[in-house]
Design an enzyme around this catalytic site. Structure first.
Site, mmCIF file in Angstrom:
data_model
loop_
_atom_site.group_PDB
_atom_site.id
_atom_site.type_symbol
_atom_site.label_atom_id
_atom_site.label_comp_id
_atom_site.label_asym_id
_atom_site.label_seq_id
_atom_site.Cartn_x
_atom_site.Cartn_y
_atom_site.Cartn_z
ATOM 1 N N TYR A 1 0.975 -1.200 -0.209
ATOM 2 C CA TYR A 1 0.130 0.055 -0.209
ATOM 3 C C TYR A 1 0.652 1.155 -0.281
ATOM 4 C CZ TYR A 1 -3.459 -3.465 1.617
ATOM 5 O OH TYR A 1 -4.066 -4.856 1.695
ATOM 6 N N GLU A 6 -15.627 -2.904 24.069
ATOM 7 C CA GLU A 6 -16.916 -2.358 22.984
ATOM 8 C C GLU A 6 -17.895 -1.093 23.577
ATOM 9 O OE1 GLU A 6 -18.714 -6.285 22.185
ATOM 10 O OE2 GLU A 6 -18.987 -5.696 24.710
#
Length: 405
Positions: free
Chosen positions: A310, A384
């Site tokens: 990349y 979370e």
């Protein structure tokens, strides 16, 4: 948009992000239970499509075999047809999970160890908020659930090659990535070159085998390989300007299988990472020279294959400055920190070559670091609560950016 209006929008999004948080958590856990590797994300693609349809968002015809693209049409259509793109990656990694929570991977040898399940759930959460608040959108929002970030050539370039930005033409693109070293509730942002170009290096050193007691009658590829390893290190210290980040690492070497036999061939592999495309091109050239001449001096031959990875991920400074302001409005200025450039790589860089935008780190860490809670680790276990932060932040950034002149 005045300050009072932006505050009202931020509070409205924060409230909705809090209300849908349990559903976003369950989406993340369902994706986590069933990880799929690059180009194999069939189940995940179906889940994303079904979820978007449930929100009243119709996915666009697919551009690739996996992944989902959808558009939320704004209620306040901008005269210039303004559009903002939001991206999440959806693939997992080929390793086995070692966590003990109740939603561990059910797929042997596969795990969401880089947070792509989190990214996908955050964008789904943002999509729900945005479609419910489309009357505030002064333009459209392009949702990009991209496959195959973890495996070169990645999913970003094929999407672009298939016409993603030609068809939709965004004025800005935004993405985020979980980082456990950033505390949950915070984001870290960087203007300019943020992540490195990462190229894979494959060496084959060929000599002449022989008896270990008579090395003068052989052409030793192991000795030559050792000299090549040492020689390439000077590229960073003596070829690259001191102010330019660069890394060359040889990460594997294989050759021989007996104590008394000089082998005829050695293979090695490694990586080269740079933050500047000109430096990248220079190192490619000088690396080939160094390998060839070192091998020749030691009476062996060497081949070098460089597989381009990349490109450098370059955050547009002007867009990043705006995004930092918006993130500060939503999270509080103290929760927006500046990041140093990183030598990791991301195919989000391709989007930024085609469109101005920015890519930031979203915190998933705790005040006290947990051992083993690192990216690409079998014990990676992001907080979370970051799902709530990420869902709301993407939605707020899209709404506010579309409203800017």
């Amino acid at each position: 948009m005045n300050a009072d209006r932006s505050t009202v929008i931020a509070e409205r999004i924060q409230q909705r992000a809090n209300e849908i948080f349990p559903e976003v958590v369950e989406l993340r856990r369902e994706i986590h239970r069933h990880p799929e590797l690059a180009y194999e994300e069939v189940r995940t693609t179906a889940l994303i499509s079904e979820t978007l349809i449930g929100f009243g968002i119709t996915p666009e015809p697919p551009l690739l075999e996996t992944g989902v693209v959808a558009v939320i049409r704004g209620g306040k259509k901008a005269a210039n047809g303004k559009l903002v793109a939001l991206r999440a990656d959806i693939d997992a990694l080929p390793l086995s999970e070692s966590n003990e929570h109740g939603f561990c991977s059910m797929e042997k040898g596969k795990m969401h160890a880089c947070g792509h399940d989190m990214h996908t759930a955050m964008l789904l959460g943002a999509a729900r908020i945005l479609v419910e608040m489309k009357e505030e959108l002064e333009g459209d929002v392009l949702l990009v659930f991209q496959p195959a970030e973890e495996k070169a050539p990645g999913g970003a370039k094929p999407l672009l090659d298939a016409g993603l930005f030609t068809r939709f033409n965004p004025s800005a693109v935004f993405g985020q990535h979980c980082f456990p070293n950033v505390q949950t509730g915070k984001v870290a942002m960087c203007k300019g070159s943020f992540m490195a170009a990462a190229d894979e290096l494959y060496f084959t050193v060929t000599g002449q085998g022989g008896h270990a007691s008579a090395p003068h009658k052989a052409a030793d590829p192991i000795l030559a390989a050792a000299h090549i390893i040492t020689a390439v290190q000077h590229l960073v210290s003596r070829v690259v300007p001191p102010h330019e980040p660069a890394v060359v690492s040889i990460a594997s070497i294989h050759g021989g299988n007996a104590t008394n036999v000089i082998p005829s061939q050695v293979t090695m592999s490694g990586t080269m990472r740079t933050m500047n495309e000109e430096v990248r091109a220079l190192l490619h050239h000088r690396l080939r020279q160094t390998v060839m001449h070192t091998a020749e001096a030691l009476g062996v031959t060497a081949e070098l294959e460089i597989r381009n990875g990349y490109p450098v991920l370059y955050n547009d400074p002007a867009v990043t400055t705006r995004a930092m302001t918006l993130c500060g409005e939503y999270l509080g200025k103290k929760n927006v920190i500046e990041s140093e450039p990183l030598m990791t790589a991301e195919d989000f860089a391709y989007y930024l070559q085609a469109c101005p935008g920015t890519f930031w780190q979203i915190g998933t860490g705790t005040p006290e670091p947990v051992k083993g809670n690192t990216l690409h680790s079998p014990t990676f276990n992001p907080e979370e609560l970051a799902l709530k932060t990420g869902s709301g932040l993407l939605a707020y950034t899209a709404i506010r950016f579309l409203g800017m002149p």
